[in-house]
Scaffold this active site. Structure first.
Site, PDB file in Angstrom:
ATOM      1  N   CYS A  57      17.212  85.623   9.112  1.00 11.60           N
ATOM      2  CA  CYS A  57      18.651  85.582   8.856  1.00 11.60           C
ATOM      3  C   CYS A  57      19.473  85.526  10.145  1.00 11.60           C
ATOM      4  O   CYS A  57      19.446  84.498  10.813  1.00 11.60           O
ATOM      5  CB  CYS A  57      19.033  86.747   7.963  1.00 11.60           C
ATOM      6  SG  CYS A  57      20.499  86.399   7.012  1.00 11.60           S
TER       7      CYS A  57
ATOM      8  N   ARG B 184      29.567  84.313   0.664  1.00 10.15           N
ATOM      9  CA  ARG B 184      28.199  84.570   1.124  1.00 10.15           C
ATOM     10  C   ARG B 184      27.198  84.063   0.096  1.00 10.15           C
ATOM     11  O   ARG B 184      27.510  84.005  -1.092  1.00 10.15           O
ATOM     12  CB  ARG B 184      27.956  86.087   1.301  1.00 10.15           C
ATOM     13  CG  ARG B 184      28.819  86.762   2.305  1.00 10.15           C
ATOM     14  CD  ARG B 184      28.485  88.245   2.381  1.00 10.15           C
ATOM     15  NE  ARG B 184      27.274  88.510   3.149  1.00 10.15           N
ATOM     16  CZ  ARG B 184      27.243  88.635   4.468  1.00 10.15           C
ATOM     17  NH1 ARG B 184      28.342  88.538   5.166  1.00 10.15           N
ATOM     18  NH2 ARG B 184      26.100  88.884   5.094  1.00 10.15           N
TER      19      ARG B 184
ATOM     20  N   HIS C 116      15.075  88.001   3.453  1.00  7.59           N
ATOM     21  CA  HIS C 116      14.785  89.425   3.644  1.00  7.59           C
ATOM     22  C   HIS C 116      13.848  89.804   2.507  1.00  7.59           C
ATOM     23  O   HIS C 116      13.269  88.962   1.867  1.00  7.59           O
ATOM     24  CB  HIS C 116      16.071  90.260   3.526  1.00  7.59           C
ATOM     25  CG  HIS C 116      17.153  89.865   4.470  1.00  7.59           C
ATOM     26  ND1 HIS C 116      17.141  90.210   5.792  1.00  7.59           N
ATOM     27  CD2 HIS C 116      18.303  89.177   4.288  1.00  7.59           C
ATOM     28  CE1 HIS C 116      18.240  89.750   6.368  1.00  7.59           C
ATOM     29  NE2 HIS C 116      18.963  89.116   5.483  1.00  7.59           N
TER      30      HIS C 116
HETATM   31  N1  GLN Z   1      25.710  87.810   9.975  1.00 11.57           N
HETATM   32  C1  GLN Z   1      24.945  86.692   9.523  1.00 11.57           C
HETATM   33  C2  GLN Z   1      25.594  86.022   8.348  1.00 11.57           C
HETATM   34  O1  GLN Z   1      26.304  86.639   7.602  1.00 11.57           O
HETATM   35  C3  GLN Z   1      23.527  87.097   9.204  1.00 11.57           C
HETATM   36  C4  GLN Z   1      23.433  88.049   8.063  1.00 11.57           C
HETATM   37  C5  GLN Z   1      22.056  88.648   7.894  1.00 11.57           C
HETATM   38  O2  GLN Z   1      21.309  88.765   8.846  1.00 11.57           O
HETATM   39  N2  GLN Z   1      21.751  89.095   6.701  1.00 11.57           N
HETATM   40  O3  GLN Z   1      25.390  84.850   8.147  1.00 11.57           O
END
Ligand code: GLN
Length: 767
Positions: free
Chosen positions: A607, A643, A709
């Site tokens: 990520c 997101r 993840h």
């Molecule tokens: N901050 C990054 C995003 O939002 C990565 C997020 C994460 O590692 N889960 O894209």
């Protein structure tokens, strides 16, 4: 009163009557929900039912307990109240309580953190009590900062509200700093001397892009913190606890209101560190509203809400303690309670993944279950909808746990096992997993003759900090989707060695003279929000189980590292701010990392870590330079969905079976033509690189980048072993010592956890 308000009230009242009388439901949410649909300003209208005013309790852990305690104290002081005692804490729950309550002097309300922004502008409470903010339900909020912003916004909308807040929590102090409201800071003004856990929130300064330091730390991120760069520090305490005595059977501490010089000593028959904070928060409120300490102390002594929060039972001859835990901090605190009890005992964990729990359970990899492995005579059971994941997590902690449907199976095992006939049992469950266990224990204890009051119980006692069991769970689950800011017999396996904690550091377990496989975990103090440390635990254990010596080096922000001596490097994910800070260190290692990759070093990046491998990644409109190891870019297209947050199942050339994982990211990654992804998305949910890509991640030499993840590796052992195979190859080139190829392991627990999600997401196993 407007016609709309009158109609909303009448409808709400009729619904309450119908639900209670006809459907025998508690009606904690639905009447409010319907009435709010008719009149969105209903709470403002109903506020007139409260002659004096109201207080609202928010915070990740402890709000149901504190709300009930505060409500008891108000009543003990002869003040009439309206209260949402059962923990229906959305706007709909507050509205329902107001609809249903008789006119009273005070409203005492528990509120969900994100819903405060809806409730407070209408309620205009005199006081908001902010207990703490820990990682929790990240699928809902994405990052903790979203909650902070939302709470600050709520308070700004009600400038007459005084914020009573936990100054020991930098994440709460950061809110107090940006609001115009008057504030009262409470905290513990001495170290309690507690053992620290592996993962904590807020290692970065809340104000600047520096790291935060501590004079002392209590648990989680709570303590006396300061930033050397910008001067951000724990605010001066208005109300302070000192002389904390956490005895085996009683807790006591001194409190002082440093503005008025009022002092008192508080005691509780339950003894845990978080209770110190809960009592301190409540006492601060008592001082503010003028409730005398003896009245409050009486309420504390009599406190017994029987809602599954540190509720004690006797079942057969077993003392039993039931508690709620729904995030790593809450769980770690629960483990400490269990560990206080040195006798042989059974411990059962129950984890669900409903909306109200959070769909993503990656956080179980941030709990220090390893501690339990070293407790002789502790037998562990795993239950709940995600029992297979729990069993897997425990396996990697060196604990062999049997799967159970409920506590009855645990008692059956205890009855048939010498040494456990009268032994204590502990049941620890998350939000929606708790009510069935609670009901089961109520029933079993009743069969026994009677439940035992908390204070009389033999099990160690205290009061968990957390949200309430929703008695009308369906209603909660339904409405909790919004407002999202983003859119037997078991035995402790004595032969197993607990996995090394990836943080703070791991000791080598190499035999003398053998150069171990070296796993480098980069910046786990910053890149750790989404359970990714579990991947490092998995890699290390899978080597140990094969007798291959391994050393895990946790490289913190301040540390140096020599990658020429590394065989496998791991970079995890993080919120934007932390990712950006970590990227400074990562970029300082740019040449070294490039050389490592070209020398076939193994690199797993997840990520946020994956994004940094590209040429650039975008933070809002800010372009951040990346390592350029992978030919790709990460952008923020600002599509309808802020997101991408969901489970996903992939088909990957690195695995014969489907790969399961969880994604939670705002950035979308676009690969240059010809770059191999990690896999294609098989499930109907989950996006991976972007909405359009139908693919996740990228591969190059021994580099694997992914949005998955989950954590990825324990549930996808083929991917773990692919990485380890490359790491052994690298190790043999580096050291000239060749280990035998990886021996097969019994991965049945791994595959069971994998399969649950593959089935649930409707993907055929033979992908
Ligand atoms: N901050 C990054 C995003 O939002 C990565 C997020 C994460 O590692 N889960 O894209």
């Amino acid at each position: 009163m407007s016609v709309k308000a009158a109609l909303a009230r009448t409808t709400g009242n009729v619904l309450t009557w119908g639900l209670r009388r006809l459907a025998h439901r508690p009606a904690g949410n639905l009447p409010g929900k319907v009435a709010l649909a008719i009149d969105p300003e209903l709470i403002a209208d109903l506020r007139s039912k409260l002659a004096v005013g109201s207080v609202v309790i928010v915070g990740t852990n402890g709000k149901t307990s504190v709300t009930n305690l505060v409500a008891d104290a108000f009543e003990a002081d002869g003040r009439s109240i309206i209260c949402n005692r059962t923990g229906a804490n959305l706007q709909t729950g507050v509205a329902s309580a107001l609809l249903q309550g008789h006119p009273a002097e005070w409203g005492v309300f528990e509120s969900d953190e994100l819903w405060l922004a809806r409730t407070l502008p209408q309620l205009k409470a005199q006081y908001v009590v902010l207990l703490n903010l820990f990682r929790d339900q990240l699928d809902r909020c994405g990052e903790i900062r979203v909650i902070q912003d939302s709470i600050a916004q709520a308070l700004k909308s009600s400038p007459s509200t005084t914020l009573i807040y936990n100054a020991d929590d930098p994440q709460c102090a950061a809110i107090a700093e940006v609001i115009p409201n008057s504030t009262i800071a409470f905290g513990v003004d001495e170290p309690m001397g507690l053992e620290q856990n592996t993962v904590a929130d807020a290692s970065m300064c809340q104000r600047c892009a520096g790291m935060v330091s501590y004079h002392w730390r209590q648990y989680g991120q709570l303590g006396s913190y300061y930033c050397e760069t910008c001067g951000f520090e724990r605010p001066a305490l208005d109300v302070a606890a000192t002389q904390v005595n956490l005895g085996a059977r009683e807790l006591s501490f001194a409190v002082e209101d440093r503005r008025t010089h009022a002092t008192a000593t508080l005691t509780s028959p339950q003894s845990t560190p978080y209770l110190v904070y809960n009592l301190l928060a409540a006492w601060t409120l008592m001082e503010a509203v003028g409730i005398p300490t003896p009245v409050f102390q009486q309420a504390v002594d009599a406190f017994n809400p029987r809602n599954g929060r540190l509720q004690a039972y006797t079942v057969g001859s077993h003392p039993v303690l039931l508690n709620l835990a729904k995030n790593p901090t809450g769980f770690n605190q629960n483990l400490k309670i269990v560990e206080q009890d040195q006798s042989p005992k059974a411990v059962a964990f129950f984890i669900n993944d409903q909306i109200a729990d959070g769909r993503d359970i990656s956080w179980i990899w941030d709990i220090d279950f390893e501690e339990l492995a070293s407790q002789p005579g502790t037998v562990v059971f795993a239950g709940g909808q995600r029992k297979n994941d729990l069993q897997l997590r425990l396996k990697y902690a060196g604990i062999s746990a049997e799967l159970v449907e409920g506590m009855e199976e645990v008692f059956a095992w205890m009855a048939s096992t010498p040494g456990y006939k009268n032994a204590p049992a502990y049941a620890i469950a998350n939000y929606t997993a708790l009510p069935p266990v609670h009901e089961e224990l109520d029933r079993l204890a009743q069969r026994n003759g009677e439940g035992v009051a908390l204070a009389e119980a033999a099990a160690p006692a205290a009061a968990e900090a957390a949200e309430s069991q929703a008695t009308d769970e369906l209603e909660v689950a339904e409405s909790q989707a919004a407002p999202s800011q983003a859119s037997t017999s078991v035995t402790a396996d004595e032969s197993a060695v607990p996995a090394e904690d990836p943080v703070p550091s791991a000791a080598p377990d190499a035999e003398q003279g053998t150069d171990p496989v070296r796993i480098v975990h980069l910046f786990p103090d910053l890149l750790n929000l989404y359970g990714d440390g579990g991947n490092v635990r998995a890699l290390a254990q899978r080597l140990r189980w094969r007798g291959i010596p391994v050393e895990v080096e946790a490289v913190r922000f301040e540390d140096e590292v020599d990658l020429t001596q590394a065989d496998l490097v791991f970079l995890g994910g993080a919120p934007d701010r932390e990712q950006r800070l970590a990227s400074q260190r990562v970029m300082a290692m740019k040449d070294e990392l490039a050389a490592y990759v070209e020398a076939d070093g193994v690199l797993l990046a997840i990520c946020g870590g994956y994004q940094m491998l590209g040429r650039i990644w975008l933070l809002g409109d800010d372009e951040v330079e990346g390592l350029g190891i992978l030919p790709m870019e990460t952008k923020r297209p600002g599509t309808a969905r802020e997101r991408l947050v969901d489970n996903m199942v992939l088909a990957s050339p690195l695995a014969t079976r489907p790969v399961v994982a969880y994604e939670n990211h705002a950035g979308r990654t676009y690969l240059d033509a010809g770059v191999e992804p990690f896999g294609t998305v098989l499930s109907s949910v989950g996006c991976g690189n972007s909405e359009e890509s139908h693919a996740d991640g990228a591969r190059y030499r021994n580099v694997l980048g992914t949005y998955g993840h989950g954590p990825l590796l324990p549930k996808n052992p083929e991917v773990a072993d692919w990485l380890l195979t490359q790491a052994l190859e690298r190790h043999s080139q580096r050291t000239g010592t060749a280990f035998a190829p990886l021996a097969p392991l019994d991965d049945s627990v791994e595959w069971a956890a994998n399969d649950v999600m593959v089935q649930r997401l409707g993907v055929k196993s033979e992908a």
